[in-house]
Design an enzyme around this catalytic site. Sequence first.
Site, PDB file in Angstrom:
ATOM      1  N   HIS A 287      54.868  37.264  19.696  1.00 22.92           N
ATOM      2  CA  HIS A 287      56.010  38.337  18.784  1.00 22.92           C
ATOM      3  C   HIS A 287      55.504  38.628  17.563  1.00 22.92           C
ATOM      4  O   HIS A 287      56.296  39.407  16.767  1.00 22.92           O
ATOM      5  CB  HIS A 287      57.532  37.753  19.074  1.00 22.92           C
ATOM      6  CG  HIS A 287      57.604  36.503  18.007  1.00 22.92           C
ATOM      7  ND1 HIS A 287      58.890  35.967  17.507  1.00 22.92           N
ATOM      8  CD2 HIS A 287      56.649  35.474  17.433  1.00 22.92           C
ATOM      9  CE1 HIS A 287      58.505  34.740  16.971  1.00 22.92           C
ATOM     10  NE2 HIS A 287      57.306  34.521  16.835  1.00 22.92           N
TER      11      HIS A 287
ATOM     12  N   HIS B  59      59.161  39.518   8.801  1.00 22.96           N
ATOM     13  CA  HIS B  59      57.708  39.350   8.941  1.00 22.96           C
ATOM     14  C   HIS B  59      56.874  40.506   9.317  1.00 22.96           C
ATOM     15  O   HIS B  59      57.540  41.809   9.742  1.00 22.96           O
ATOM     16  CB  HIS B  59      57.620  38.280  10.134  1.00 22.96           C
ATOM     17  CG  HIS B  59      58.292  37.285   9.995  1.00 22.96           C
ATOM     18  ND1 HIS B  59      59.697  37.241  10.587  1.00 22.96           N
ATOM     19  CD2 HIS B  59      58.114  36.063   9.594  1.00 22.96           C
ATOM     20  CE1 HIS B  59      60.243  35.922  10.438  1.00 22.96           C
ATOM     21  NE2 HIS B  59      59.362  35.389   9.818  1.00 22.96           N
TER      22      HIS B  59
ATOM     23  N   HIS C 175      60.584  39.790  19.793  1.00 26.44           N
ATOM     24  CA  HIS C 175      59.908  40.842  19.258  1.00 26.44           C
ATOM     25  C   HIS C 175      58.621  41.342  19.832  1.00 26.44           C
ATOM     26  O   HIS C 175      58.042  42.524  19.908  1.00 26.44           O
ATOM     27  CB  HIS C 175      59.724  40.992  17.772  1.00 26.44           C
ATOM     28  CG  HIS C 175      60.030  42.237  16.976  1.00 26.44           C
ATOM     29  ND1 HIS C 175      59.922  42.146  15.528  1.00 26.44           N
ATOM     30  CD2 HIS C 175      59.902  43.465  17.471  1.00 26.44           C
ATOM     31  CE1 HIS C 175      60.302  43.598  15.348  1.00 26.44           C
ATOM     32  NE2 HIS C 175      60.302  44.359  16.364  1.00 26.44           N
TER      33      HIS C 175
ATOM     34  N   ASP D 273      54.390  40.961  11.594  1.00 28.30           N
ATOM     35  CA  ASP D 273      54.160  41.218  13.007  1.00 28.30           C
ATOM     36  C   ASP D 273      52.528  42.011  13.262  1.00 28.30           C
ATOM     37  O   ASP D 273      52.551  42.560  14.230  1.00 28.30           O
ATOM     38  CB  ASP D 273      55.184  41.664  13.984  1.00 28.30           C
ATOM     39  CG  ASP D 273      56.368  40.992  13.970  1.00 28.30           C
ATOM     40  OD1 ASP D 273      56.365  39.734  13.580  1.00 28.30           O
ATOM     41  OD2 ASP D 273      57.483  41.511  14.463  1.00 28.30           O
TER      42      ASP D 273
ATOM     43  N   ASP E 194      62.117  44.065   9.300  1.00 29.48           N
ATOM     44  CA  ASP E 194      61.717  42.522   9.774  1.00 29.48           C
ATOM     45  C   ASP E 194      61.416  41.736   8.597  1.00 29.48           C
ATOM     46  O   ASP E 194      60.954  42.296   7.550  1.00 29.48           O
ATOM     47  CB  ASP E 194      60.290  42.689  10.499  1.00 29.48           C
ATOM     48  CG  ASP E 194      60.231  41.654  11.545  1.00 29.48           C
ATOM     49  OD1 ASP E 194      60.575  40.173  11.274  1.00 29.48           O
ATOM     50  OD2 ASP E 194      59.651  41.874  12.630  1.00 29.48           O
TER      51      ASP E 194
ATOM     52  N   ASP F 143      64.422  43.762  13.871  1.00 33.28           N
ATOM     53  CA  ASP F 143      64.518  42.195  14.276  1.00 33.28           C
ATOM     54  C   ASP F 143      65.547  41.663  13.327  1.00 33.28           C
ATOM     55  O   ASP F 143      65.597  41.967  12.049  1.00 33.28           O
ATOM     56  CB  ASP F 143      63.245  41.987  13.711  1.00 33.28           C
ATOM     57  CG  ASP F 143      63.077  40.514  13.981  1.00 33.28           C
ATOM     58  OD1 ASP F 143      63.967  39.717  13.914  1.00 33.28           O
ATOM     59  OD2 ASP F 143      61.895  39.896  14.322  1.00 33.28           O
TER      60      ASP F 143
ATOM     61  N   ASP G  90      65.959  39.364  12.171  1.00 33.91           N
ATOM     62  CA  ASP G  90      65.706  38.198  10.913  1.00 33.91           C
ATOM     63  C   ASP G  90      65.156  39.086   9.666  1.00 33.91           C
ATOM     64  O   ASP G  90      65.069  38.419   8.627  1.00 33.91           O
ATOM     65  CB  ASP G  90      64.591  37.299  11.452  1.00 33.91           C
ATOM     66  CG  ASP G  90      62.988  37.810  11.458  1.00 33.91           C
ATOM     67  OD1 ASP G  90      63.064  38.919  10.982  1.00 33.91           O
ATOM     68  OD2 ASP G  90      62.461  37.192  12.149  1.00 33.91           O
TER      69      ASP G  90
ATOM     70  N   GLU H  16      65.482  39.525  18.829  1.00 32.40           N
ATOM     71  CA  GLU H  16      65.566  38.278  18.094  1.00 32.40           C
ATOM     72  C   GLU H  16      66.976  37.600  18.165  1.00 32.40           C
ATOM     73  O   GLU H  16      66.955  36.724  17.071  1.00 32.40           O
ATOM     74  CB  GLU H  16      64.643  38.244  16.986  1.00 32.40           C
ATOM     75  CG  GLU H  16      62.836  38.556  17.266  1.00 32.40           C
ATOM     76  CD  GLU H  16      62.496  37.492  17.746  1.00 32.40           C
ATOM     77  OE1 GLU H  16      62.946  36.384  17.856  1.00 32.40           O
ATOM     78  OE2 GLU H  16      61.014  37.619  17.888  1.00 32.40           O
TER      79      GLU H  16
END
Length: 299
Positions: free
Chosen positions: A139, A124, A99, A126, A122, A226, A228, A271
Amino acid sequence: MNRKVSILGVPMDLGQGRRGVDMGPSAMRYANAKERLEKLGFEVKDLGDIPVPSIEERTSNELNLKCLDEVVEVNQVLADRVSEIVAGGSFPLILGGDHSIAIGTIAGVARHYKRLGVIWFDAHGDLNTGETSPSGNIHGMSLAVSLGIGHERLTGIGGYAPKIKPENVVIIGVRELDEGEKHLIREIGLKVYTMHEVNRLGMTKVMEEAISHVTQGTDGVHLSLDLDGLDPHDAPGVGTPVIGGLTYRESHLAMEMLAEADIITSAEFVEVNPILDHSNKTAKVAVALMGSLFGEKLL
């Protein structure tokens, strides 16, 4: 949506800590990304991959910013290539890679929009910097960098900063944040839909609000997805899986609603890690989501 699409791969694995994500663009191509969009009537050109230094060639640094030189180099090239795609009248569809490539993608796209909106799917945030990151993996800093927060060599990619403003960004699907990221979210007033909000409000409401938010005063909207962000049950081939994520159908609904709203002007899917995957499942999911984003319907 623009009927001309340019696919560009960025086989980057320098922004994170697990090998294999550099094969993500190949995995998505193998899952027929180009053919899927062509069947929907799009004119698709595959521009190949941007060269990325191997992880064995990376330089060391003392800034808690792993592979800083290489990440800057690749993202500068990516920014220029993405800008060329937009200037040529085509929709940039970027295949990652980790990412950290969002730094270059957004830098290239934002040159052509005065107020670019961003939807960030995402697990997360980031939103780390070298000072707050527990790992030093870039990332996990890409959204912060795009907001003009972080090391000047990263924020300065593309020759200007910031690329986007907090009030034009929505994060969806978050379920893992570091302390520094939580502080930054509160400080700049970022719009975030954690999995709590997704579960409580439902995906339809979340997307209605998100679409409304990123279209207030913006002249384009970038999608950064992303894999994930999805639950590992549906997308196992990612480097940083977090249980309790978006379902396959919730993710498709989100893409379908974006297609109906007709607001997305650029996108990246990142990702995908085939080494950690099962029978290329995650790449197939990514391509299926691309189909929904570009208007694919059952009936």
